[in-house]
Write a protein that holds these residues in place. Structure first.
Motif, short mmCIF file in Angstrom:
data_model
loop_
_atom_site.label_atom_id
_atom_site.label_comp_id
_atom_site.label_asym_id
_atom_site.label_seq_id
_atom_site.Cartn_x
_atom_site.Cartn_y
_atom_site.Cartn_z
N ALA B 401 0.84 -1.20 0.00
CA ALA B 401 0.00 0.00 0.00
C ALA B 401 0.87 1.25 0.00
O ALA B 401 0.64 2.19 -0.77
N ALA B 402 1.91 1.25 0.85
CA ALA B 402 2.79 2.42 0.94
C ALA B 402 3.56 2.62 -0.36
O ALA B 402 3.69 3.75 -0.86
N ALA B 403 4.05 1.53 -0.93
CA ALA B 403 4.79 1.63 -2.19
C ALA B 403 3.88 2.17 -3.29
O ALA B 403 4.28 3.02 -4.10
N SER B 404 2.64 1.72 -3.29
CA SER B 404 1.69 2.16 -4.31
C SER B 404 1.40 3.66 -4.16
O SER B 404 1.20 4.36 -5.15
N ALA B 405 1.39 4.12 -2.91
CA ALA B 405 1.16 5.55 -2.67
C ALA B 405 2.23 6.38 -3.35
O ALA B 405 1.94 7.45 -3.91
N VAL B 406 3.45 5.90 -3.32
CA VAL B 406 4.55 6.64 -3.93
C VAL B 406 4.51 6.51 -5.45
O VAL B 406 4.68 7.48 -6.19
#
Ligand code: SF4
Lengths: 170, 422
Positions: B401-406
């Motif tokens: 999820a965090a990687a996708s946010a970036v």
């Protein structure tokens, strides 16, 4: 107990968000919830429901949250009973506890939307009077029937208290 | 014949041997409900003519779904709960001192190994991670349990999940449970309990809580981990009551057995509109997103926040993405502030919210509009779950999820380092 009504057909995996979307969970009023019954599936679904209809579903009806509002919405909309190939556990419990008839029928074949059907809860038979087909459902276990016959868990508990006897399982 | 963990716990409460399939009445050790389910449970409680809850120290009411009150009507529901809690002197966790029920109660040591816990919330199964037979029920059941301290159960059949190996980097408990739901389907474990065994020791407790949390997404009644040193050390200094751990018998009878090699798991994503619609993240096409949610009773714990912060540290959220981070409890929020995670999230351009279920069920704090797409660490991606019926939710672990946010699209943390090196 034999129920008769018009068949209203839905598919598999009808979840509790489909039965009553979370935005309506700010009330516990059955009639109000009923006005939004199955709106998550189709915004116009509430207009399709007529009091006394029998909802016919596929696998895993009522999966998802524990919201009893799902049963209240169906009741509030006037749905008489739900027949499904299978039910999610919590929905099934909630229905029984609220005295709302549900029947599980893994063998359930095609039922035509709008056909007049009958559901024999005691014998576990679902019959389509218009084309003569019928399906045999799993009979409800005695313990469940006892709660359903009492009209739900509250009445069952009260009745038991009046009887003054405690019983162990069933 | 030997008993599974579920059978053994139920048997101890029933005071006799039990077998899968039978109906039993059992005393319960703990009962909970939230701002959505408690008002109805309270109605049942009153209809039963009850005056007292069976044990005020074993009943918890947690306003977490639509809190801090999102509108007048939810405020009224919360008021019913608050007043009842005061009147009956039950445990009650006010906004600012509580959090999401299933993150909060384990943190406070209120749900313990060997116990039977019933909650007016389907994700009550979370506490199976601690070796409690914990299961979600509707409000009528909960009202009855609050009044009588007992409930009825159908003893579940047990699916034994034998684990081996260790999770690779960026794979978490979320990926184990998404994998299982993918294999079994959303009703594959209906009326069953999961019992995890084998290389359980390699799974951190926060990951076990995630796994048990989503057991219900396969239809399971409970998801049980036999307590081990990890469990006991988590509970030491935390448990509010004495407890006796219960274990399965070596000759227990299992309805089914499944084996999972943790080492072979890759970060998974569940695509709309079913938690069973899973694929490894690296097999997905490029899917752009509008929103990211990191939190919930599934992945709003310390390890989840740590992993998300590890990915977001020194990076920024994609210009076209809204990233919402929600620690599961006040204590976790405070720790995130103290240990610098809050700064990581905020300087990355994320929103940091007070604990709430909020967006998880399309309540508030990040409801989706028509056509919007979100990747979320929550547990359900049913149609319309997070807002508009034409919005889409993808489920994943906090690292993804965090990687996708970036990235501004669904992707893994590995891609992130790859892209930066290029
Ligand atoms: S975080 Fe989501 S799934 Fe968990 S209790 Fe809240 S609404 Fe339910």
């Amino acid at each position: 107990m034999i129920l008769e009504g018009r068949a209203l057909v839905v598919g598999d995996d009808i979840d509790t968000d489909a039965i009553i979307p979370a935005r309506y969970l700010v009330t516990t009023d059955s009639a109000e919830l009923g006005r939004h019954c199955l709106e998550g599936l189709d915004p116009r679904f509430p207009e399709r429901i007529r009091p006394g209809d029998i909802l016919v579903a596929g696998e895993n009806f009522g999966c998802g949250s524990s919201r009893e509002h799902a049963v209240l919405a169906l009741k509030g909309a006037g749905v008489a009973c739900v027949v499904a190939k299978s039910f999610a556990r919590i929905f099934f419990r909630n229905a029984v506890n609220l005295g709302f008839p549900v029947l599980e029928c893994p063998e359930l074949g095609e039922i035509t939307e709008g056909h007049w059907i009958s559901v024999d809860l005691g014998k576990g038979i679902i019959a389509d009077a218009e084309n003569g087909t019928s399906f045999k459902a799993n009979p409800l276990p005695p313990f469940i029937l006892e709660i359903l016959h009492a009209g739900g868990l509250i009445n069952w508990a009260r009745r038991r208290e009046d009887g003054g006897q405690k019983r162990d399982g069933a | 014949m030997g008993m599974t963990l579920a059978e053994a716990i139920i048997a101890r409460h029933a005071g006799r041997q039990v077998e899968a399939g039978e109906f039993v009445e059992v005393p319960v050790d703990f009962v909970l409900a939230n701002d959505i389910t408690a008002p109805l449970a309270i109605r049942t409680f009153r209809e039963l003519g009850a005056e007292r809850v069976f044990d005020p120290s074993r009943v918890a009411l947690v306003p977490d779904h639509f809190t801090p009150n999102k509108d007048v009507r939810s405020a009224e529901q919360c008021r019913i709960v608050r007043e009842f809690a005061r009147e009956k002197e039950t445990l009650y966790f006010e906004v600012g001192r509580g959090g999401i029920e299933h993150v909060l109660l384990p943190e406070r040591g209120l749900v313990l190994p060997g116990e039977i816990v019933v909650g007016g919330d389907s994700h009550t199964c979370t506490y199976g991670a601690l070796g409690a037979f914990a299961t979600g029920m509707g409000s009528t059941d909960i009202g009855y349990a609050m009044a009588t301290g007992s409930t009825w159960l159908r003893v579940p059949r047990t699916i034994r999940v034998e684990l081996k190996g260790r999770l690779p980097r960026w794979a978490m408990g979320k990926d184990l449970i998404l994998h299982l739901i993918g294999v079994l389907g959303t009703s594959g474990a209906n009326w069953c309990a999961f019992e995890f065994g084998g290389a359980v020791g390699a799974l951190p407790l926060d990951d076990r809580l995630t796994v048990a949390n989503m057991a219900v997404e396969a239809g399971a009644t409970a998801g049980l981990f036999p307590p081990d040193e990890v469990t006991l050390s988590y509970l030491s200094g935390r448990a509010v009551r004495e407890f006796t751990p219960v274990y399965p018998d070596p000759d227990a009878h299992y309805a089914e057995a499944v084996e999972v090699d943790l080492g072979a798991l890759r970060p998974m994503v569940a695509r709309p509109h079913s938690p069973a619609n899973v694929a490894p993240v690296d097999e997905l096409e490029k899917i752009s997103i509008d929103q990211v949610v990191i939190g919930s009773c599934t992945n709003g714990r310390w390890r989840d926040l740590l992993v998300a912060a590890e990915v977001l540290r020194g990076r920024t959220v994609h210009p076209e993405v809204r990233c919402i981070v929600i620690p599961g409890t006040q204590e976790l929020f405070l720790r995130a502030v103290r240990e610098g995670l809050a700064e990581v999230f905020l300087s990355a351009g994320a929103v940091l919210s007070t604990p709430t279920c909020g967006p998880c069920l399309g309540g508030h704090m990040g409801v989706l509009g028509a056509g919007e797409r979100c990747i979320s660490t929550t547990n359900r991606n049913f149609r319309g779950r997070m807002g508009h019926p034409e919005s889409e939710v993808y489920l994943a672990n906090p690292a993804v999820a965090a990687a996708s946010a970036v990235l501004g699209r669904i992707g893994s943390p590995e891609e992130l380092t790859g892209e930066e090196e290029r």
